[in-house]
Design a protein around this motif. Structure first.
Motif, PDB file in Angstrom:
ATOM      1  N   LEU A   1       0.833  -1.204   0.000  1.00  0.00           N
ATOM      2  CA  LEU A   1       0.000   0.000   0.000  1.00  0.00           C
ATOM      3  C   LEU A   1       0.865   1.250   0.000  1.00  0.00           C
ATOM      4  CD1 LEU A   1      -2.606   1.541   0.170  1.00  0.00           C
ATOM      5  CD2 LEU A   1      -2.722   1.048   2.629  1.00  0.00           C
ATOM      6  N   ARG A   2       1.909   1.249   0.795  1.00  0.00           N
ATOM      7  CA  ARG A   2       2.824   2.392   0.822  1.00  0.00           C
ATOM      8  C   ARG A   2       3.480   2.583  -0.555  1.00  0.00           C
ATOM      9  NH1 ARG A   2       5.829   0.679   4.576  1.00  0.00           N
ATOM     10  NH2 ARG A   2       4.889   1.642   6.389  1.00  0.00           N
ATOM     11  N   GLY A   3       3.789   1.471  -1.210  1.00  0.00           N
ATOM     12  CA  GLY A   3       4.376   1.553  -2.545  1.00  0.00           C
ATOM     13  C   GLY A   3       3.431   2.193  -3.544  1.00  0.00           C
ATOM     14  N   LEU A   4       2.151   1.806  -3.501  1.00  0.00           N
ATOM     15  CA  LEU A   4       1.171   2.416  -4.400  1.00  0.00           C
ATOM     16  C   LEU A   4       1.036   3.910  -4.116  1.00  0.00           C
ATOM     17  CD1 LEU A   4      -1.090   2.177  -6.547  1.00  0.00           C
ATOM     18  CD2 LEU A   4      -2.680   1.829  -4.643  1.00  0.00           C
ATOM     19  N   LEU A   5       1.010   4.275  -2.842  1.00  0.00           N
ATOM     20  CA  LEU A   5       0.822   5.679  -2.465  1.00  0.00           C
ATOM     21  C   LEU A   5       1.989   6.548  -2.929  1.00  0.00           C
ATOM     22  CD1 LEU A   5      -0.630   5.234   1.138  1.00  0.00           C
ATOM     23  CD2 LEU A   5      -1.881   5.785  -0.958  1.00  0.00           C
ATOM     24  N   ILE A   6       3.219   6.056  -2.779  1.00  0.00           N
ATOM     25  CA  ILE A   6       4.360   6.866  -3.218  1.00  0.00           C
ATOM     26  C   ILE A   6       4.367   6.983  -4.749  1.00  0.00           C
ATOM     27  CG2 ILE A   6       6.061   4.997  -3.418  1.00  0.00           C
ATOM     28  CD1 ILE A   6       6.697   8.533  -2.034  1.00  0.00           C
ATOM     29  N   LEU A   7       3.917   5.937  -5.430  1.00  0.00           N
ATOM     30  CA  LEU A   7       3.817   5.999  -6.895  1.00  0.00           C
ATOM     31  C   LEU A   7       2.755   7.028  -7.302  1.00  0.00           C
ATOM     32  CD1 LEU A   7       4.835   4.813  -9.562  1.00  0.00           C
ATOM     33  CD2 LEU A   7       3.079   3.045  -9.372  1.00  0.00           C
ATOM     34  N   MET A   8       1.659   7.078  -6.553  1.00  0.00           N
ATOM     35  CA  MET A   8       0.608   8.065  -6.827  1.00  0.00           C
ATOM     36  C   MET A   8       1.117   9.487  -6.589  1.00  0.00           C
ATOM     37  SD  MET A   8      -2.588   6.059  -5.046  1.00  0.00           S
ATOM     38  CE  MET A   8      -3.734   7.416  -5.198  1.00  0.00           C
ATOM     39  N   ILE A   9       1.926   9.656  -5.557  1.00  0.00           N
ATOM     40  CA  ILE A   9       2.482  10.981  -5.271  1.00  0.00           C
ATOM     41  C   ILE A   9       3.401  11.433  -6.406  1.00  0.00           C
ATOM     42  CG2 ILE A   9       4.151  12.157  -3.769  1.00  0.00           C
ATOM     43  CD1 ILE A   9       2.796  10.799  -1.391  1.00  0.00           C
ATOM     44  N   VAL A  10       4.262  10.539  -6.868  1.00  0.00           N
ATOM     45  CA  VAL A  10       5.164  10.885  -7.972  1.00  0.00           C
ATOM     46  C   VAL A  10       4.351  11.180  -9.237  1.00  0.00           C
ATOM     47  CG1 VAL A  10       7.085  10.114  -9.410  1.00  0.00           C
ATOM     48  CG2 VAL A  10       7.031   9.523  -6.981  1.00  0.00           C
ATOM     49  N   TYR A  11       3.330  10.377  -9.484  1.00  0.00           N
ATOM     50  CA  TYR A  11       2.467  10.623 -10.644  1.00  0.00           C
ATOM     51  C   TYR A  11       1.809  11.996 -10.537  1.00  0.00           C
ATOM     52  CZ  TYR A  11      -1.319  10.295 -13.993  1.00  0.00           C
ATOM     53  OH  TYR A  11      -2.168  10.557 -15.040  1.00  0.00           O
ATOM     54  N   GLY A  12       1.342  12.341  -9.343  1.00  0.00           N
ATOM     55  CA  GLY A  12       0.702  13.636  -9.131  1.00  0.00           C
ATOM     56  C   GLY A  12       1.637  14.791  -9.393  1.00  0.00           C
ATOM     57  N   HIS A  13       2.927  14.601  -9.116  1.00  0.00           N
ATOM     58  CA  HIS A  13       3.913  15.653  -9.365  1.00  0.00           C
ATOM     59  C   HIS A  13       4.388  15.663 -10.823  1.00  0.00           C
ATOM     60  CE1 HIS A  13       4.941  15.449  -4.814  1.00  0.00           C
ATOM     61  NE2 HIS A  13       3.892  16.198  -5.062  1.00  0.00           N
ATOM     62  N   THR A  14       3.968  14.659 -11.585  1.00  0.00           N
ATOM     63  CA  THR A  14       4.341  14.566 -12.989  1.00  0.00           C
ATOM     64  C   THR A  14       3.232  15.082 -13.907  1.00  0.00           C
ATOM     65  OG1 THR A  14       5.648  12.589 -12.484  1.00  0.00           O
ATOM     66  CG2 THR A  14       5.157  12.995 -14.795  1.00  0.00           C
ATOM     67  N   ALA A  15       1.990  14.696 -13.608  1.00  0.00           N
ATOM     68  CA  ALA A  15       0.844  15.044 -14.454  1.00  0.00           C
ATOM     69  C   ALA A  15       0.416  16.496 -14.239  1.00  0.00           C
ATOM     70  CB  ALA A  15      -0.318  14.101 -14.171  1.00  0.00           C
ATOM     71  N   SER A  16      -0.301  17.039 -15.194  1.00  0.00           N
ATOM     72  CA  SER A  16      -0.813  18.403 -15.088  1.00  0.00           C
ATOM     73  C   SER A  16      -2.078  18.417 -14.247  1.00  0.00           C
ATOM     74  CB  SER A  16      -1.113  18.967 -16.476  1.00  0.00           C
ATOM     75  OG  SER A  16      -2.168  18.236 -17.082  1.00  0.00           O
ATOM     76  N   ASN A  17      -2.511  19.605 -13.854  1.00  0.00           N
ATOM     77  CA  ASN A  17      -3.667  19.729 -12.967  1.00  0.00           C
ATOM     78  C   ASN A  17      -4.984  19.302 -13.604  1.00  0.00           C
ATOM     79  OD1 ASN A  17      -2.279  20.612 -10.701  1.00  0.00           O
ATOM     80  ND2 ASN A  17      -2.357  22.752 -11.321  1.00  0.00           N
ATOM     81  N   GLY A  18      -5.036  19.228 -14.925  1.00  0.00           N
ATOM     82  CA  GLY A  18      -6.278  18.816 -15.567  1.00  0.00           C
ATOM     83  C   GLY A  18      -6.464  17.316 -15.635  1.00  0.00           C
ATOM     84  N   ASP A  19      -5.481  16.562 -15.186  1.00  0.00           N
ATOM     85  CA  ASP A  19      -5.531  15.103 -15.279  1.00  0.00           C
ATOM     86  C   ASP A  19      -6.477  14.529 -14.231  1.00  0.00           C
ATOM     87  OD1 ASP A  19      -3.891  12.630 -16.486  1.00  0.00           O
ATOM     88  OD2 ASP A  19      -4.213  12.296 -14.346  1.00  0.00           O
ATOM     89  N   MET A  20      -7.444  13.710 -14.660  1.00  0.00           N
ATOM     90  CA  MET A  20      -8.458  13.184 -13.757  1.00  0.00           C
ATOM     91  C   MET A  20      -7.886  12.197 -12.739  1.00  0.00           C
ATOM     92  SD  MET A  20     -11.630  13.638 -13.062  1.00  0.00           S
ATOM     93  CE  MET A  20     -12.203  14.427 -14.559  1.00  0.00           C
ATOM     94  N   LEU A  21      -6.930  11.372 -13.159  1.00  0.00           N
ATOM     95  CA  LEU A  21      -6.312  10.417 -12.236  1.00  0.00           C
ATOM     96  C   LEU A  21      -5.566  11.157 -11.126  1.00  0.00           C
ATOM     97  CD1 LEU A  21      -5.688   7.508 -11.469  1.00  0.00           C
ATOM     98  CD2 LEU A  21      -3.758   7.560 -13.066  1.00  0.00           C
ATOM     99  N   LYS A  22      -4.875  12.241 -11.488  1.00  0.00           N
ATOM    100  CA  LYS A  22      -4.195  13.063 -10.485  1.00  0.00           C
ATOM    101  C   LYS A  22      -5.212  13.678  -9.532  1.00  0.00           C
ATOM    102  CE  LYS A  22      -1.424  17.265  -9.993  1.00  0.00           C
ATOM    103  NZ  LYS A  22      -0.536  18.247 -10.667  1.00  0.00           N
ATOM    104  N   TYR A  23      -6.320  14.164 -10.071  1.00  0.00           N
ATOM    105  CA  TYR A  23      -7.399  14.760  -9.277  1.00  0.00           C
ATOM    106  C   TYR A  23      -7.847  13.774  -8.199  1.00  0.00           C
ATOM    107  CZ  TYR A  23     -11.611  17.730  -8.785  1.00  0.00           C
ATOM    108  OH  TYR A  23     -12.585  18.567  -8.334  1.00  0.00           O
ATOM    109  N   TYR A  24      -8.093  12.526  -8.609  1.00  0.00           N
ATOM    110  CA  TYR A  24      -8.558  11.519  -7.651  1.00  0.00           C
ATOM    111  C   TYR A  24      -7.462  11.139  -6.665  1.00  0.00           C
ATOM    112  CZ  TYR A  24     -10.212   7.126  -5.715  1.00  0.00           C
ATOM    113  OH  TYR A  24     -10.587   6.127  -4.836  1.00  0.00           O
ATOM    114  N   ALA A  25      -6.239  10.966  -7.162  1.00  0.00           N
ATOM    115  CA  ALA A  25      -5.131  10.589  -6.278  1.00  0.00           C
ATOM    116  C   ALA A  25      -4.941  11.626  -5.176  1.00  0.00           C
ATOM    117  CB  ALA A  25      -3.845  10.429  -7.086  1.00  0.00           C
ATOM    118  N   TYR A  26      -5.034  12.906  -5.536  1.00  0.00           N
ATOM    119  CA  TYR A  26      -4.847  13.963  -4.550  1.00  0.00           C
ATOM    120  C   TYR A  26      -5.933  13.965  -3.485  1.00  0.00           C
ATOM    121  CZ  TYR A  26      -0.864  16.556  -6.420  1.00  0.00           C
ATOM    122  OH  TYR A  26       0.397  16.937  -6.783  1.00  0.00           O
ATOM    123  N   SER A  27      -7.071  13.370  -3.778  1.00  0.00           N
ATOM    124  CA  SER A  27      -8.174  13.406  -2.818  1.00  0.00           C
ATOM    125  C   SER A  27      -7.895  12.571  -1.569  1.00  0.00           C
ATOM    126  CB  SER A  27      -9.472  12.920  -3.480  1.00  0.00           C
ATOM    127  OG  SER A  27      -9.448  11.517  -3.721  1.00  0.00           O
TER     128      SER A  27
END
Length: 344
Positions: free
Chosen positions: A11-37
């Motif tokens: 779970l920690r591995g998935l979360l850190i991957l989501m954080i890196v993805y969030g810092h990579t994708a632009s603000n309009g990205d829906m997956l980033k939107y959900y991950a940040y929630s």
């Protein structure tokens, strides 16, 4: 030594991957939107679930947490400030980003104050998480034993306890509006309910692992409801700015998603994610560098939208994690204290 929980590492591995993805994708990205929630909230939940006072009293606890969290923070903050001073203007020009607070002495003061709110951590923004987690661990320490005893004796008190933990965040959100405290104390206050929920669930000894259809259905339902609440009824969350949109919707969506993903990962075990989860520190500390490099080299890709952008961001997030893991192995061999580890 405590036995590691493979599902918690995954779970920690998935979360850190989501954080890196969030810092990579632009603000309009829906997956980033959900991950940040919920991704940072889930980190705090997991920290509460795994919290241990250890032996030796508060002094020993403080020293251990300082070495694990703050020593890496200070070392990589100093490295980041130096890199920022040398290459910050070049990167900002290539990415068309306005650069502020480029003076080294101001950035050093920002490092010591350990708050990203005023823009003095642009050199490596993800590092705000470490002082925030450090403060949260210290704040929870004096109440850890009373909470443990209360929950094990009277489990119905979990809900009132969680409601009580929400009072200060709501007061700050609607009345005080306190921001830019040292070590992100205000962020710790907003995230403490998740930390507390994780600790309460650990002490309740509820069997979430039973692999039956009913619990699978509950798990999926929680994730779906959390996603709907976040995507339909709230704006994108920004934790270090304490920007939560509609705060009630934020807490509702985050609690649902955190509980859902917690139940899900008690049922699955993915070796790559387990390895990531066991090595989150080098990724957190260094992923900004490869992400910015890839964004400069592949700037044309990031101008695209939709599936192409999402796929490119995902690939770059994975590659950035891989590069950080390689660097982490080298650092761990020669200077493990830089990653918050001892020689053993």
């Amino acid at each position: 030594m405590k036995k590691r929980m493979p599902w918690a590492d995954a779970l920690r591995g998935l979360l850190i991957l989501m954080i890196v993805y969030g810092h990579t994708a632009s603000n309009g990205d829906m997956l980033k939107y959900y991950a940040y929630s919920y991704h940072v909230a889930a980190f705090f939940f997991l920290s509460g679930f795994l919290f241990s006072k250890g032996e030796g009293g508060f002094k020993t606890f403080f020293k251990k947490k300082f070495c694990q969290l703050m020593i890496p923070y200070y070392i990589f903050s100093a490295i980041s400030i130096l890199v920022f001073a040398l290459l910050g203007s070049f990167a900002s020009e290539k990415l068309s980003v306005t650069i502020k607070h480029s003076e080294i002495y101001k950035n050093v003061l920002g490092m010591l104050y350990a708050s990203a709110v005023e823009g003095y951590m642009k050199w490596n923004l993800p590092l705000w998480f470490l002082p925030c987690m450090f403060v949260s661990q210290l704040l929870y320490y004096p109440i850890a034993e009373p909470v443990k005893k209360l929950i094990r004796k009277k489990q119905p008190f979990v809900f009132p306890l969680l409601v009580l933990s929400l009072m200060l965040p709501y007061l700050d959100y609607f009345v005080f509006r306190v921001r830019a405290l040292p070590f992100h104390i205000e962020s710790s206050v907003f995230l403490m309910p998740f930390f507390l929920l994780g600790a309460c669930i650990r002490h309740m000894n509820v069997d979430f692992c039973a692999n039956n259809l009913k619990k699978w259905a509950i798990c999926i339902l929680l994730l779906v409801l959390g996603a709907l609440a976040a995507l339909r009824f709230n704006t994108q969350v920004n934790y270090f700015l304490s920007s939560y949109g509609k705060i009630t919707v934020f807490y509702l969506a985050a609690f649902l998603s955190v509980l859902g993903i917690f139940m899900l990962f008690q049922r699955i075990s993915l070796s790559p994610l387990i390895y990531l989860g066991q090595n989150t520190m080098p990724i957190l500390l260094m992923h900004k560098f490869p992400v910015v490099l890839f964004q400069i080299l592949l700037s044309s890709v990031f101008t695209k939208t939709g599936a192409v952008h999402t796929l490119a961001s995902g690939i770059i997030a994975v590659l950035s994690c891989a590069l950080c893991l390689c660097a982490g192995r080298i650092i761990e061999k020669f200077a493990p204290f830089m990653l918050g580890k001892d020689k053993k």
